[in-house]
Design a protein around this motif. Structure first.
Motif, short mmCIF file in Angstrom:
data_model
loop_
_atom_site.label_atom_id
_atom_site.label_comp_id
_atom_site.label_asym_id
_atom_site.label_seq_id
_atom_site.Cartn_x
_atom_site.Cartn_y
_atom_site.Cartn_z
N SER A 136 -24.82 7.90 21.14
CA SER A 136 -25.64 8.39 20.32
C SER A 136 -26.32 7.68 19.22
O SER A 136 -27.35 8.24 18.78
N ASN A 137 -25.55 6.60 18.96
CA ASN A 137 -26.39 5.84 17.92
C ASN A 137 -26.95 4.97 18.69
O ASN A 137 -28.38 4.63 18.30
N TRP A 189 -19.22 8.16 23.70
CA TRP A 189 -20.51 8.97 23.14
C TRP A 189 -20.87 8.87 21.76
O TRP A 189 -22.24 8.80 21.17
N GLU A 190 -19.98 8.38 20.83
CA GLU A 190 -20.22 8.16 19.62
C GLU A 190 -21.21 6.67 19.57
O GLU A 190 -22.08 6.74 18.74
N LYS A 205 -24.29 16.43 24.99
CA LYS A 205 -23.26 15.42 24.48
C LYS A 205 -24.12 14.94 23.08
O LYS A 205 -23.54 14.76 22.00
N VAL A 206 -25.45 14.82 23.18
CA VAL A 206 -26.33 14.35 21.97
C VAL A 206 -27.67 15.18 22.03
O VAL A 206 -28.69 14.94 22.26
N TRP A 261 -26.69 14.36 28.51
CA TRP A 261 -27.39 13.94 27.52
C TRP A 261 -27.43 15.10 26.28
O TRP A 261 -27.30 15.14 25.25
#
Length: 275
Positions: free
Chosen positions: A257-258, A253-254, A75-76, A72
């Motif tokens: 992440s939202n 992940w796009e 990646k974010v 996490w």
């Protein structure tokens, strides 16, 4: 140095100091699991205003299949801003690359329900200034971690007050030949009763209306879409209040992440209302 350059230098120094003061702290800590007789790493994000004189809620954030505790934050990285914005500690747990957050009946070295649901919580309450009861604890995750969050949350309602899932594998049965689940529970055709009782969609009987604050979501193009819709339908049938959101997106992940932005808002409201 002329006056303009001096003013510019002072401004830059002041801005840098302000950024440093108003930034979350990211720790990689070494926790211990007595159940598995080993040390396990976790990432702990403290909000910028963290102080030992205050008590903070904790969001336990779980990774997906083939991941680990660092997923996490790597990646974010913007989740640090969410910790600051909502004044929440975020604990990114490790569930093994394919541990599925179960206490495995097949492998005694994989006892990740006990680790995340009991041992890591105990570590956080001992080493950080937390709200040490269910009103200050939420758990969520992505994919395998979405399953894990619901599974642990349902079984440990005395520990967690709110649960979430992002693209969660809330019904493991359609994936009997994938993602290493058979390493944890045994083969489905040999241990069907184990698979049935450990699939989240079959555990709704553990809930009473409003016993947990529940939120979950899934992208329309996600391979877990159908099991999430079925899970939503079962919750509706049993009259269990929950938030369920469908958005454009897939298993990536796009999307997550939202998703975490909206879930953090949900959990923040829970923490505020539970005071």
């Amino acid at each position: 140095m002329n006056i303009f350059k001096k003013l510019l230098f002072i401004t830059i120094v002041f801005f840098a100091a302000a950024v440093k003061v108003n930034a979350a702290t990211v720790d990689t800590v070494l926790t211990h699991s007595a159940a598995m007789r080993k040390d396990i790493k976790a990432v702990v994000i403290k909000p910028a205003d963290y102080s030992a004189t205050k008590k903070y809620p904790v969001l336990y954030l779980l990774h997906g299949f083939s991941g680990n505790y660092s997923d996490w934050i790597l990646k974010v990285p913007a989740i640090t801003k969410l910790a600051d914005q909502y004044h929440v500690i975020i604990a990114c747990a490790d569930g093994n690359f394919a541990g599925w957050y179960y206490d495995s009946p097949m492998n005694k070295d994989w006892q990740y329900e006990t680790y995340v649901g009991t041992e890591l919580v105990g570590y956080m309450d001992k080493h950080y200034s937390t709200i040490a009861n269910r009103t200050g604890r939420a758990i969520t995750g992505l994919s395998m971690g979405g399953h894990g969050a619901m599974y642990i949350g349902f079984k440990h309602q005395d520990t967690f007050g709110a649960v979430g899932s992002m693209s969660g594998v809330v019904d493991i049965r359609p994936f009997a030949d994938a993602f290493g689940i058979e390493q944890v529970l045994g083969k489905y055709n040999e241990h069907p009763e184990t698979w049935e009782k450990n699939s989240v969609i079959n555990m709704i009987y553990l809930l009473k209306p409003n016993s947990l604050a529940i939120t979950f979501d899934c992208g329309y193009d996600d391979f877990t879409f159908q099991v999430n819709v079925a899970f939503h339908d079962q919750l509706l049938m049993r009259k269990i209040p929950h938030d369920f959101t469908i958005r454009p997106g897939s298993h990536n992940w796009e999307y997550w992440s939202n998703s975490i932005v909206y879930q953090m808002l949900f959990f923040s409201r829970f923490f505020t209302n539970a005071k």
